[in-house]
Design an enzyme around this catalytic site. Structure first.
Site, PDB file in Angstrom:
ATOM      1  N   GLY A 161       0.788  -1.224   0.000  1.00  0.00           N
ATOM      2  CA  GLY A 161       0.000   0.000   0.000  1.00  0.00           C
ATOM      3  C   GLY A 161       0.814   1.265   0.000  1.00  0.00           C
ATOM      4  NE  ARG A 284      -1.171  -7.264  -2.522  1.00  0.00           N
ATOM      5  CZ  ARG A 284      -1.358  -6.130  -3.172  1.00  0.00           C
ATOM      6  NH1 ARG A 284      -2.380  -6.015  -3.985  1.00  0.00           N
ATOM      7  NH2 ARG A 284      -0.534  -5.109  -3.033  1.00  0.00           N
TER       8      ARG A 284
END
Length: 412
Positions: A161, A284
């Site tokens: 992030g 992912r």
């Protein structure tokens, strides 16, 4: 006959969590979330979904809980979310192995989540990358930055992030950010180690992958440096056939080098003066609204197809149509009190807008952190071509009122 269940390890409040739940339900599955703090995911209570509080860092506890659930449910599959801790997905892989269910290779996920190990494996595979060094203290960071030559990127060796990631244009900024990272304010997911990287300058792209197939490639822009917070994202990127082929070829080299190839992945690139370089491989699915853009543009629901893989069914990645989809994130330009965030209903009815979402309410204190947590909302649109989609987005964003009053200065 026992109900078939999909176990979700942790959730994702701003991202794909609810979409996974909905995909499971469409496939006739009962979604059950295992979380250290289920209350942090508003959609669980809003949709009256089953959630169990458990230490999701404790594999043995998770195994016991899944074994208990098997007395009531037919567990068809297990998956989970990275959020700001990608080790969750490695845990998912271990659970899948234990219960003989389809899932990712946990060892490959763990190697990939350590950015230094990832860099080493990619280098061995001949993948083009920025220069990099690993450092554990201020002196090592400063020496590494001097060897590479500023400007450099400093980032935690484990994290996601863009948390703790910063562009440092000179040695003073290198020292300042290293002191911040090691000074107790940054939350480390593992032992403190800092990756020092050459600043790869050029357009940003991200390959969206399922299994060994590159579904498509997005382009994105960032907000103001020195941080790397996405401001806008477009799918598919405007690329020549040769550029698309080059990114796809390097993407598959990354998967082979890291032992990936089951389920979703997203690989970040920069196209620099010396050519394409890999910034990071994420084992992912891309965070929201990435999967929404793919579905709007190509008609491929990556989340549903991932759930199908997780329960042992064959997925369908064939394009159903071709549009250009784009998202613009709402970013604060200052710290302060959010007085107003309004106009969402006006923006939502603009033709071509598919979603307007605010993450915060008025009267919320805004303190920018320089990562994904700075987003306070987004607008998504789609149309047959890029220029039209960009015009729709701009029209919608212009209808949104956003006002922040700076905090009083000290002593006022």
């Amino acid at each position: 006959m026992a109900r078939r269940a999909l176990i979700l390890v942790e959730g994702h409040q701003r991202g794909n969590g609810l979409r996974y739940v909905q995909a499971a339900q469409r496939l006739g599955l009962t979604p059950i979330t295992l979380s250290a703090d289920p209350a942090q995911y508003d959609y669980l209570a809003a949709e009256k979904l089953e959630a169990i509080r458990i230490d999701t860092d404790n594999l043995d506890e998770l195994i016991l809980e899944c074994s208990r659930l098997r007395a009531t449910y037919d567990i068809a599959g297990i998956t989970g979310f990275a959020g700001d801790d990608e080790s969750v997905y490695a845990t998912v892989g271990k659970l899948c192995r234990h219960f003989d269910l389809p899932g990712p290779n946990p060892a490959s996920i763990e190697r990939c989540c350590d950015k230094f190990t990832q860099r080493q494996l990619l280098a061995e595979a001949g993948v083009p990358m920025p220069a990099y060094r690993l450092a554990a203290n201020v002196l090592e960071v400063e020496r590494s930055a001097a060897e590479i030559g500023p400007p450099v990127i400093l980032k935690p060796a484990v994290g996601s992030g863009s948390c703790g990631v910063r562009l440092c244009r000179n040695i003073d900024e290198v020292t300042e950010h290293t002191t911040y990272l090691l000074g107790g304010k940054h939350i480390w997911r593992a032992s403190p180690r800092i990756l020092v990287e050459e600043f790869a300058q050029g357009p940003y792209y991200c390959a969206e992958i399922m299994g060994n197939e590159v579904i498509g490639i997005s382009a994105a822009e960032f907000g103001r440096p020195p941080h790397f917070v996405f401001r806008a994202c477009t799918f598919p990127a405007a690329l020549t056939d040769d550029e698309h082929e080059r990114i796809a070829t390097v993407s598959l080299s990354c998967l082979r080098g890291l032992g990936l190839g089951w389920g979703p992945a997203c690989i970040e690139f920069r196209r620099t003066k010396r050519g394409l370089v890999v910034i990071e491989v994420n084992p992912r699915l891309a965070g929201a609204p990435g999967p929404q853009l793919v579905e709007l543009a190509y008609g491929v629901d990556l989340i549903s197809e991932h759930v199908k893989l997780a329960i042992g069914e064959e997925c369908n990645l064939r394009r159903k149509h071709l549009q250009t989809a784009a998202a613009q994130f709402l970013l604060p330009d200052r710290d302060g009190l959010l007085d107003c965030i309004d106009g969402g209903s006006r923006a939502a009815v603009v033709s071509g807008v598919s979603e307007v979402k605010f993450y915060v309410e008025p009267n919320t204190p805004i303190v920018r952190k320089g990562d994904y947590r700075d987003w306070i909302g987004h607008v998504i649109a789609a149309s047959p071509d890029l220029a039209q989609t960009e015009a729709i987005l701009q029209r919608a964003v212009d209808l949104i009122d956003l006002s922040i009053t700076p905090f009083p200065a000290a002593g006022e």
